[in-house]
Write a protein that holds these residues in place. Structure first.
Motif, mmCIF file in Angstrom:
data_model
loop_
_atom_site.group_PDB
_atom_site.id
_atom_site.type_symbol
_atom_site.label_atom_id
_atom_site.label_comp_id
_atom_site.label_asym_id
_atom_site.label_seq_id
_atom_site.Cartn_x
_atom_site.Cartn_y
_atom_site.Cartn_z
ATOM 1 N N ASN A 142 31.527 20.024 42.248
ATOM 2 C CA ASN A 142 29.915 20.671 42.773
ATOM 3 C C ASN A 142 29.021 21.332 44.008
ATOM 4 O O ASN A 142 29.959 20.675 44.854
ATOM 5 N N LEU A 143 28.138 22.396 44.003
ATOM 6 C CA LEU A 143 28.020 22.678 44.986
ATOM 7 C C LEU A 143 27.648 21.547 46.486
ATOM 8 O O LEU A 143 26.596 21.190 45.279
ATOM 9 N N VAL A 144 27.489 21.537 47.074
ATOM 10 C CA VAL A 144 27.410 20.569 48.348
ATOM 11 C C VAL A 144 26.072 21.136 48.803
ATOM 12 O O VAL A 144 25.320 20.687 49.699
ATOM 13 N N ALA A 145 26.536 22.162 49.844
ATOM 14 C CA ALA A 145 26.169 23.421 50.449
ATOM 15 C C ALA A 145 26.464 24.942 50.731
ATOM 16 O O ALA A 145 26.811 25.094 50.127
ATOM 17 N N PHE A 146 25.177 25.256 50.677
ATOM 18 C CA PHE A 146 25.329 26.939 51.063
ATOM 19 C C PHE A 146 24.797 27.542 52.190
ATOM 20 O O PHE A 146 23.597 26.770 52.369
ATOM 21 N N GLY A 147 25.300 28.155 52.622
ATOM 22 C CA GLY A 147 24.460 29.724 53.436
ATOM 23 C C GLY A 147 24.860 30.723 53.431
ATOM 24 O O GLY A 147 25.768 31.113 53.236
ATOM 25 N N ARG A 148 24.048 31.271 53.312
ATOM 26 C CA ARG A 148 24.062 33.051 53.311
ATOM 27 C C ARG A 148 23.715 33.543 54.609
ATOM 28 O O ARG A 148 22.236 33.392 55.419
ATOM 29 N N MET A 149 24.490 34.227 55.296
ATOM 30 C CA MET A 149 24.221 34.747 56.829
ATOM 31 C C MET A 149 23.313 35.551 56.514
ATOM 32 O O MET A 149 23.101 36.820 55.940
ATOM 33 N N ASP A 150 22.230 36.166 57.681
ATOM 34 C CA ASP A 150 20.804 37.483 58.057
ATOM 35 C C ASP A 150 21.691 38.592 57.447
ATOM 36 O O ASP A 150 23.011 38.804 57.770
ATOM 37 N N GLY A 151 21.772 39.232 56.774
ATOM 38 C CA GLY A 151 21.916 40.267 55.435
ATOM 39 C C GLY A 151 23.337 40.533 55.182
ATOM 40 O O GLY A 151 24.178 41.126 55.226
ATOM 41 N N ALA A 152 23.896 39.035 54.819
ATOM 42 C CA ALA A 152 25.429 38.728 54.318
ATOM 43 C C ALA A 152 25.147 39.854 52.739
ATOM 44 O O ALA A 152 23.660 39.813 52.252
ATOM 45 N N TRP A 153 26.120 40.607 52.071
ATOM 46 C CA TRP A 153 25.890 41.265 50.831
ATOM 47 C C TRP A 153 25.286 40.017 49.972
ATOM 48 O O TRP A 153 26.063 38.876 49.479
ATOM 49 N N LEU A 154 24.738 40.875 48.912
ATOM 50 C CA LEU A 154 24.211 39.618 47.830
ATOM 51 C C LEU A 154 25.564 39.457 46.743
ATOM 52 O O LEU A 154 25.740 38.291 46.436
ATOM 53 N N GLY A 155 26.361 40.063 47.156
ATOM 54 C CA GLY A 155 27.264 40.073 45.686
ATOM 55 C C GLY A 155 28.389 39.173 46.076
ATOM 56 O O GLY A 155 29.148 38.995 45.399
ATOM 57 N N SER A 156 27.989 38.979 47.078
ATOM 58 C CA SER A 156 29.010 37.827 47.470
ATOM 59 C C SER A 156 28.780 36.445 47.540
ATOM 60 O O SER A 156 29.708 35.870 47.352
ATOM 61 N N LEU A 157 27.455 36.422 47.174
ATOM 62 C CA LEU A 157 27.149 34.824 47.003
ATOM 63 C C LEU A 157 27.332 34.104 45.963
ATOM 64 O O LEU A 157 28.370 33.230 46.478
ATOM 65 N N ASP A 158 27.418 34.567 44.483
ATOM 66 C CA ASP A 158 28.613 34.651 44.098
ATOM 67 C C ASP A 158 30.068 34.172 43.911
ATOM 68 O O ASP A 158 31.117 33.094 43.109
ATOM 69 N N ILE A 159 30.752 35.248 44.157
ATOM 70 C CA ILE A 159 31.573 34.994 45.189
ATOM 71 C C ILE A 159 32.219 33.636 45.746
ATOM 72 O O ILE A 159 33.525 33.449 45.728
ATOM 73 N N SER A 160 31.887 33.663 47.057
ATOM 74 C CA SER A 160 31.638 32.961 47.571
ATOM 75 C C SER A 160 32.023 31.388 46.931
ATOM 76 O O SER A 160 32.780 30.298 46.993
ATOM 77 N N ILE A 161 31.080 31.139 46.330
ATOM 78 C CA ILE A 161 31.037 29.797 45.531
ATOM 79 C C ILE A 161 32.414 29.560 44.311
ATOM 80 O O ILE A 161 32.745 28.314 44.112
ATOM 81 N N LYS A 162 32.446 30.815 43.702
ATOM 82 C CA LYS A 162 33.556 30.700 43.049
ATOM 83 C C LYS A 162 34.955 30.413 43.647
ATOM 84 O O LYS A 162 36.004 29.352 43.416
ATOM 85 N N LYS A 163 34.896 30.995 44.978
ATOM 86 C CA LYS A 163 36.334 30.408 45.977
ATOM 87 C C LYS A 163 36.261 29.231 46.198
ATOM 88 O O LYS A 163 37.381 28.775 45.893
ATOM 89 N N ALA A 164 35.781 28.077 46.325
ATOM 90 C CA ALA A 164 35.174 27.232 46.809
ATOM 91 C C ALA A 164 35.546 26.705 45.744
ATOM 92 O O ALA A 164 36.352 25.369 46.019
ATOM 93 N N LYS A 165 35.529 26.774 44.758
ATOM 94 C CA LYS A 165 36.116 25.818 43.497
ATOM 95 C C LYS A 165 37.031 26.585 42.742
ATOM 96 O O LYS A 165 37.821 25.469 42.408
ATOM 97 N N THR A 166 37.182 27.053 42.630
ATOM 98 C CA THR A 166 38.782 27.775 43.081
ATOM 99 C C THR A 166 39.919 27.145 43.667
ATOM 100 O O THR A 166 40.396 26.335 43.264
ATOM 101 N N ALA A 167 39.467 26.623 44.813
ATOM 102 C CA ALA A 167 39.682 26.486 45.687
ATOM 103 C C ALA A 167 40.635 24.913 45.749
ATOM 104 O O ALA A 167 41.539 23.860 45.230
ATOM 105 N N ARG A 168 39.813 24.277 45.157
ATOM 106 C CA ARG A 168 38.979 22.679 44.647
ATOM 107 C C ARG A 168 39.895 22.581 43.406
ATOM 108 O O ARG A 168 40.708 21.366 43.353
#
Length: 132
Positions: A36-62
């Protein structure tokens, strides 16, 4: 055991510091032991398309308690996990997702990072996971 919000925020700070040091902008997601998502940070200027990818990477690793890059190696044609990325409503099987362990070596969550090369994503994720 679950990662706390304080620990998740600490991992994000460490990951952001590493991303800044290597001059890249990242989306950084931390999930608990239940994926379950606990915390999220998007650095200024980071790609919007990578938002979902980062969450799925965390879930996949777990989900599989291993680095997403390792799952990617096993999911190549002919591999023992071929096509696994189509399970669980979609997985990400390239580097950037890393399990997070407590001082006793128990997995308490995972971090997922996306926004640059997969090598940079993994480096930043490792920095975040190592902060705990």
């Amino acid at each position: 055991m679950n990662i706390t919000l304080e620990q998740a925020e600490k991992a994000i700070v460490a990951a952001k510091q590493k991303a800044t040091a290597i001059d890249t902008k990242m989306n950084i997601a931390v999930v608990d032991a239940g994926a379950n998502l606990v915390a999220f940070g998007r650095m200024d200027g980071a790609w919007l398309g990578s938002l979902d990818i980062s969450i799925k990477k965390a879930k996949t690793a777990r989900y599989f308690d291993m680095n997403t890059g390792s799952i990617g190696e096993l999911s190549q044609p002919g591999g023992s996990l071929y096509n696994i990325e189509h399970s669980n409503n979609g997985l990400i099987t390239f580097p950037g997702g890393v399990p997070i362990k407590n001082a006793n070596g128990e997995i308490i969550g995972a971090i997922g990072v996306s926004g640059s090369t997969v090598e940079n994503d993994h480096t930043v994720a490792e920095a975040g996971a190592s902060a705990i």
